[in-house]
Design a protein around this motif. Structure first.
Motif, short mmCIF file in Angstrom:
data_model
loop_
_atom_site.label_atom_id
_atom_site.label_comp_id
_atom_site.label_asym_id
_atom_site.label_seq_id
_atom_site.Cartn_x
_atom_site.Cartn_y
_atom_site.Cartn_z
N ILE A 261 120.90 1.42 99.77
CA ILE A 261 120.28 1.14 98.37
C ILE A 261 118.83 0.44 99.16
O ILE A 261 117.92 1.15 99.01
N GLY A 262 119.11 -0.20 100.26
CA GLY A 262 118.39 -1.20 101.47
C GLY A 262 117.33 -0.52 102.01
O GLY A 262 116.06 -0.04 102.15
N ILE A 263 119.18 0.98 102.45
CA ILE A 263 117.61 1.93 103.41
C ILE A 263 117.00 2.63 102.50
O ILE A 263 115.63 3.34 102.46
N TRP A 264 117.29 3.27 101.75
CA TRP A 264 116.58 4.67 100.71
C TRP A 264 116.18 4.36 99.51
O TRP A 264 115.13 5.00 99.50
N LEU A 265 116.56 3.49 98.76
CA LEU A 265 115.65 2.76 97.32
C LEU A 265 114.67 1.63 97.54
O LEU A 265 113.95 1.83 96.74
N PHE A 266 114.88 0.97 98.19
CA PHE A 266 113.77 0.42 98.67
C PHE A 266 111.90 0.96 98.93
O PHE A 266 111.77 0.49 98.45
#
Length: 426
Positions: A291-296
């Protein structure tokens, strides 16, 4: 091996039936990491993008007060909102109550005259020190009245001090400018040239800010680097809701006693639970990191940058997950009801997170908490993660954090086994 595999399958089926536990283990930490990172990212960018509105009621008509306001504007911290000079203090406060601004500055009507008088007095003293004569100045002409700063009580003291420091720097700049003008005029009998004034006042020394890192990187950590590891740990330790309650239900249903009648050892079941829930903690870490890599970036938050030592990240995550599972098992062994396991487990995790540095930075804690903080396994987990994410370290660099964490985990394992033997369950 077959017995272990069969027990793992059984634990996976029990886990998948616990829909609420799965939601707490994955849904809540994901929401927390998104919300907290958004809030902290806004705080990090407060000066650059989200300027604080500052109401200014300038009751002075002189030139110096206008230069003072320009100096405040150049700081870049505030969005200035001018008010009519005859607006009363009560009206200014009423505007603030209406949430127009968090800060308001009142400049008195004699500000320019008093500042000029103060500058002449200081310049005269300097000339007398050099053996030069100066014009006689009334000592009372330099008594500058206080400027008034109104603030909303919701502003924390640390932020108010930052605001005061910024306003004091603007005041000092204006005062220095007036003193220089008076000194130059007294010596040369002509105004200070604008070019020389800029050279004297704007010749600031540059400050290079360099983060200390183990790999020599000079990239500044963002809000994601701080929050994603912290709330990943929170998610890992929240397996106590599912695992602790599951163990208590097995004790109450008589599963432990039935296992003793079978040609196997309960240690197999204990190892099975640890493998199953260790896999859950690794899945939690993978989901939150993803989530931190792609969604943020898609929701306009800074992307999470993984450490250079990915293998070290996996090892640290495994050890942190094992410690979380060991803690959950220990809670499950000593709790008498599922409500006790869930209640005590959830509250204790929040407490461990608070004293471990997840909610309040460890450097901001009082000295009296130094020993208590080191007793929290979350402290060592967080320090190991920060060593990788923030300091650019490797597995060797965070061994100093991993070793105490392993010792705490072994103690939890030993305590769990001792509790099971005390209750004649193994």
């Amino acid at each position: 091996m077959f017995k272990l595999w069969a027990t793992i399958i059984k634990d996976i089926r029990i886990l998948t039936r616990d829909k609420v536990g799965i939601l707490l283990m994955f849904g809540m930490p994901i929401l927390l990491v998104i919300i907290v990172t958004s809030i902290q990212n806004s705080t990090f960018q407060l000066i650059d993008k989200n300027k604080i509105s500052l109401l200014i009621a300038n009751r002075d008509t002189g030139k110096i007060s206008k230069e003072f306001i320009q100096s405040i504007d150049k700081i870049g911290m505030f969005k200035l909102v001018p008010l009519p000079k005859n607006e009363s203090n009560a009206t200014v406060m009423a505007r603030m109550k209406g949430k127009d601004a968090l800060l308001a500055l009142i400049i008195p009507n004699d500000f320019s005259v008093k500042m000029d008088g103060k500058a002449k007095i200081i310049a005269g003293k300097a000339l007398n020190t050099f053996g030069l004569e100066s014009n006689k100045t009334d000592p009372n002409s330099g008594n500058v009245g206080p400027i008034t700063l109104y603030y909303q009580p919701i502003l924390q003291e640390s932020f108010r001090r930052s605001v005061q420091g910024a306003i004091y720097s603007a005041l000092q700049l204006i005062e220095s400018k007036q003193i220089l003008k008076n000194l130059y005029f007294s010596i040369n009998e002509k105004p200070l040239p604008a070019r020389l004034e800029n050279e004297l006042l704007d010749n600031k020394i540059t400050i290079n800010e360099i983060p200390v890192s183990k790999n020599g990187s000079r990239s500044n950590p963002n809000a994601s680097q701080h929050n994603v590891p912290a709330w990943t740990l929170f998610a890992m330790f929240f397996v106590v809701i599912s695992l602790g309650g599951s163990m208590v239900r097995e004790k109450l249903s008589g599963s432990f006693i039935r296992l003793k009648t079978l040609p196997t050892n309960y240690m197999v079941a204990l190892i099975s639970k640890q493998i199953t829930y260790l896999a859950v903690t690794m899945l939690q870490a993978a989901v939150i990191f993803a989530i931190g890599i792609w969604l943020f970036p898609l929701i306009h938050l800074p992307a999470l940058n993984l450490p250079v030592d990915v293998f070290g990240l996996i090892i640290v995550s495994l050890i942190c997950g094992w410690c979380a599972v060991s803690y959950a098992i220990c809670i499950g062994v000593f709790a008498h009801t599922p409500e006790q396991a869930n209640g005590f487990g959830a509250v204790s995790i929040v407490i461990l997170a608070a004293i471990g540095g997840l909610m309040v930075p460890s450097f901001a804690m009082p000295q009296s908490f130094a020993l208590v903080m080191k007793l929290s396994p979350m402290h060592w987990c967080l320090e190991a993660y920060y060593g990788l994410f923030l300091e650019g370290g490797t597995l060797n660099d965070v061994l100093i954090n991993i070793i105490p964490l392993l010792l705490i985990t072994i103690c939890l394992q030993a305590l769990s086994i001792a509790g099971l033997k005390m209750k004649n369950l193994i």
